[in-house]
Design a protein around this motif. Structure first.
Motif, mmCIF file in Angstrom:
data_model
loop_
_atom_site.group_PDB
_atom_site.id
_atom_site.type_symbol
_atom_site.label_atom_id
_atom_site.label_comp_id
_atom_site.label_asym_id
_atom_site.label_seq_id
_atom_site.Cartn_x
_atom_site.Cartn_y
_atom_site.Cartn_z
ATOM 1 N N MET A 18 -33.881 -13.058 70.718
ATOM 2 C CA MET A 18 -33.808 -13.852 71.934
ATOM 3 C C MET A 18 -32.359 -14.256 72.161
ATOM 4 S SD MET A 18 -35.910 -17.307 73.032
ATOM 5 C CE MET A 18 -37.479 -16.561 72.612
ATOM 6 N N THR A 19 -31.794 -13.834 73.281
ATOM 7 C CA THR A 19 -30.385 -14.086 73.548
ATOM 8 C C THR A 19 -30.206 -14.605 74.964
ATOM 9 O OG1 THR A 19 -30.072 -11.792 74.264
ATOM 10 C CG2 THR A 19 -29.605 -12.296 71.947
ATOM 11 N N GLU A 20 -29.035 -15.192 75.196
ATOM 12 C CA GLU A 20 -28.690 -15.691 76.526
ATOM 13 C C GLU A 20 -27.984 -14.606 77.322
ATOM 14 O OE1 GLU A 20 -25.584 -18.783 78.705
ATOM 15 O OE2 GLU A 20 -25.605 -18.546 76.522
ATOM 16 N N ASN A 21 -28.330 -14.471 78.591
ATOM 17 C CA ASN A 21 -27.637 -13.583 79.521
ATOM 18 C C ASN A 21 -26.872 -14.407 80.542
ATOM 19 O OD1 ASN A 21 -28.926 -11.477 78.203
ATOM 20 N ND2 ASN A 21 -29.474 -10.413 80.097
ATOM 21 N N ASP A 22 -25.880 -13.794 81.157
ATOM 22 C CA ASP A 22 -25.165 -14.463 82.242
ATOM 23 C C ASP A 22 -26.083 -14.618 83.448
ATOM 24 O OD1 ASP A 22 -22.846 -14.608 80.750
ATOM 25 O OD2 ASP A 22 -22.076 -12.692 81.513
ATOM 26 N N MET A 23 -25.878 -15.689 84.193
ATOM 27 C CA MET A 23 -26.644 -15.880 85.414
ATOM 28 C C MET A 23 -26.191 -14.862 86.458
ATOM 29 S SD MET A 23 -27.067 -19.319 87.757
ATOM 30 C CE MET A 23 -27.843 -20.239 86.417
ATOM 31 N N PRO A 24 -27.122 -14.214 87.171
ATOM 32 C CA PRO A 24 -26.728 -13.254 88.213
ATOM 33 C C PRO A 24 -25.803 -13.901 89.238
ATOM 34 C CG PRO A 24 -29.080 -13.105 87.778
ATOM 35 C CD PRO A 24 -28.585 -14.295 87.016
ATOM 36 N N GLU A 25 -24.848 -13.129 89.717
ATOM 37 C CA GLU A 25 -23.827 -13.667 90.617
ATOM 38 C C GLU A 25 -24.429 -14.247 91.888
ATOM 39 O OE1 GLU A 25 -19.777 -12.176 92.974
ATOM 40 O OE2 GLU A 25 -20.869 -10.818 91.639
ATOM 41 N N ILE A 26 -25.440 -13.581 92.450
ATOM 42 C CA ILE A 26 -26.053 -14.073 93.687
ATOM 43 C C ILE A 26 -26.660 -15.451 93.467
ATOM 44 C CG2 ILE A 26 -27.877 -13.649 95.380
ATOM 45 C CD1 ILE A 26 -27.540 -10.654 94.825
#
Length: 688
Positions: A18-26
């Motif tokens: 379980m990892t963190e992803n960047d928030m989508p730019e939109i």
């Protein structure tokens, strides 16, 4: 205040799956642009707007919607357009009687309302191609229309044409039917809008859970899921003051997104609040038309927009705002998506709709307009002279207009008793805001004095006093999910993960546990007040709904919402916190896409029942510490071991709790990757 959350120490390999992803730019850009509005608009409405904007612009990347586009369906939709144009021509050439009159649904006679309901049911029963006519129309509110019909100048025009097609489809079944509207101001004026007759068996049926009574009980959505609602968990009905604010403007650029998205005049903001209040099927943009409430609600938005147009000082047919901030799909001369009528976006601004096809009967919002005239309306506020809906009957006899009711094993005439302990209490009139816990309204009212200085309204000044608590809360409401994932409703496609909630007591609450010192009662505090002992001062920065209350017991809800980023699916559940305590914590179990089916990336957010957003924290396992750090809230779940999810709630519970004989009982927080801190002071959005 800087917050650091501690858990039991563990090695980093525990979180390898379980990892963190960047928030989508939109999504990040939308939340950042609207961040300054959280003191005016409840933050969960901003979340609703931005998440739907992201989903609308990325729908092709996530899934192909199950829209029925077979030739028979397309030909039928086109025939509706030709029928409407023919009616308009007949009216212009005086071959037809006066315009249709759209009325508030509670001003209709029983016969008129039943005709409308029967027509909607018949629309659901009649097959067209591979689907039915109702679902064929509902499917138009999907795909490209997700982006081209929302958050821009085409919002009122596209939906105006959509309503006209829906009404034409009803009139193919019964030519006497005209689409009514649902004026939610009449429910806003109620002490508890959930008790409105609109959710009774003679109108729309259940306001929470799978709709199991009323004319639309056990309806299926076009994707096979049951029609469900979660009324009153969050959101708000539209306030009379909100409508007055919208009608005080004179240009569409002043009331439409994206230009008015941050202010008190945004028509779509008030529209969104009702979608959130109803919840369930109405919460998803692509599933909302599956609920007949959708068409009645949007008919009211069209009613408000028409009142606004009548007050404009410019040409209402050409006042179509469009610049670089508006979505390209909402360009004025672009053909409306999915409606198959050939109309351009700007054609929805034409006066032909109300000059030739229909007009609106004024909604009876004042006591002198509704008193002793309509059985489902009453004078609900004598002091302000405001009309409101009547409450649902506790024991009713309902003669169902449903034709195929025998298939459900129910007789056509029956009696039902609503067994709800909360309704057995003696009815109480709503007290003033000085006596009850009332949070800041959706938009704070301002009064300008004779000297030109701005003053707060009386209600606003009262709400800044010590806030008491109420027995009218949403604690008796459960949460129903459809388990829809990429168009298929099945719980086996989901898995459950734990999410920790750390909740700080909101400022200004006052509970009934009085402090007695030196034989005297200490005013303005209770046993759990903490300002003298902890460095928590100041009022919350986030706005909250004016109709939200905290239970006198201190019990309150925090909702955790999952929105699929790599899949099409939504899941919401809640956990209980104790608002009496300086800090309380709890664990919620929410569902995300099963990683065995493919990529499972989800945006997870949390908010309380008053519309205030909590801040996400992810475990900083790479630093070999037991701390949480701020994060985006976007989580990527994989199949890598050790397994930190459960196939059901029982399995994920066993991951957290171990029990044995005697004192051998503990909770293993090392298996919780995501946590939320609810203090409502800091900016709620995670890092972008």
């Amino acid at each position: 205040m800087k917050v650091v959350l501690y858990l039991i120490p563990f090695v980093s390999s525990v979180f390898s799956m379980m990892t963190e992803n960047d928030m989508p730019e939109i999504l990040c850009k939308c939340l950042s642009e609207k961040a300054g509005s959280i003191t005016i608009i409840p933050a969960d409405l901003i979340l609703y707007t931005c998440v739907n904007k992201y989903l609308a612009e990325t729908w092709l990347e996530r899934y192909q919607p199950p829209r029925r586009i077979d030739p028979d369906t397309i030909n039928w939709l086109r025939s509706l357009g030709r029928k409407v144009r023919g009616q308009e021509y007949n009216i212009r050439t005086k071959r037809q009687a006066a315009r249709r009159v759209r009325r508030e649904i509670r001003t209709l006679t029983d016969a008129q309302r039943n005709r409308f309901i029967r027509a909607v049911q018949e629309l659901k029963d009649r097959r067209i191609g591979s689907t039915n006519r109702y679902d064929a129309l509902a499917s138009a509110h999907d795909g490209r229309a997700l982006g081209s019909a929302h958050s821009g100048p085409n919002f009122p025009s596209w939906h105006r044409e959509y309503l006209k097609l829906f009404e034409a489809a009803l009139q193919e079944i019964d030519d006497r039917v005209t689409l009514p509207f649902f004026d939610s101001r009449l429910d806003y004026n109620l002490y508890d809008p959930r008790e409105s007759n609109f959710w009774g068996e003679n109108f729309m049926g259940d306001h929470r859970g799978v709709v199991s009574n009323g004319p639309f009980r056990l309806w299926r959505q076009r994707n096979g899921a049951y029609l469900e609602r979660n009324g009153g968990n969050s959101g708000s009905m539209i306030s009379p003051r909100g409508i007055r604010d919208v009608l005080s403007r004179r240009r569409n650029i002043d009331i439409l997104s994206p230009w008015a998205a941050r202010g008190r005049y945004g028509l779509e903001n008030y529209h969104n609040a009702v979608h959130v209040w109803v919840g369930g099927s109405m919460l998803g943009v692509n599933t909302a038309p599956s609920d007949p409430v959708f068409f009645l609600h949007h008919c009211f938005i069209d009613y408000v927009w028409e009142q606004f147009r009548q007050r404009q000082t410019v040409d209402s047919e050409t006042d179509y705002p469009f610049d670089q901030r508006a979505p390209p799909s909402q360009a004025p001369n672009r053909i409306m998506d999915n409606l198959e009528t050939g109309k351009r976006n700007i054609d929805g601004y034409s006066n032909d709709y109300t000059d030739q096809y229909y007009r609106y009967s004024r909604s009876p919002t004042l006591c002198r307009q509704c008193r002793n005239r309509y059985p489902y309306l009453r004078c609900g506020d004598w002091f302000r002279g405001l009309c409101s809906a009547t409450n649902r009957a506790r024991i009713t006899t309902f003669r169902s207009p449903i034709k195929n009711i025998k298939s459900l094993g129910i007789k056509k005439q029956f009696s039902t008793t609503i067994n709800d302990s909360s309704r057995n209490k003696t009815s109480r009139k709503r007290r003033s805001t000085g006596d009850w816990l009332v949070y800041e309204p959706l938009i704070e009212e301002e009064i300008v004095s004779k000297t030109g200085r701005t003053k707060r309204s009386i209600s606003s000044r009262r709400s800044n006093q010590k806030k008491r608590t109420s027995h009218i809360t949403n604690m008796d409401s459960s949460m129903q999910n459809s388990f829809l994932l990429d168009g298929e409703p099945d719980i086996k496609r989901w898995v459950f993960i734990p999410v920790k909630i750390v909740h700080r007591r909101p400022s200004g609450l006052l509970f009934g546990t009085k402090v007695i010192k030196n034989k005297n009662i200490v005013d303005g505090v209770d046993v759990y007040s903490y300002n003298k002992y902890m460095n928590y001062t100041g009022e919350e920065q986030q706005a909250a709904y004016s109709h939200s209350f905290t239970s006198g017991s201190g019990a309150d809800k925090v909702y955790v919402q999952v929105d699929g980023m790599s899949y099409n699916g939504k899941y919401i559940d809640y956990t209980i916190v104790d608002s009496r305590l300086p800090v309380s914590e709890s664990v919620a179990f929410v569902a995300v896409k099963n990683p065995k089916l493919n990529s499972s990336i989800s945006y997870i957010s949390a908010y309380d029942s008053h519309g205030r957003i909590c801040r996400p924290y992810c475990h900083s396992y790479r630093s070999y510490s037991n701390q949480y750090k701020t994060c985006s809230g976007v989580i990527n779940l994989t199949e890598e071991k050790p397994k930190l999810y459960g196939e059901d709630v029982g399995e994920v519970t066993r991951l957290l709790y171990k029990s044995g004989k005697g004192k051998d009982f503990s909770r293993s927080d090392k298996n919780i990757f995501l946590s939320f801190y609810c203090d409502f002071h800091e900016m709620p959005w995670g890092k972008c």
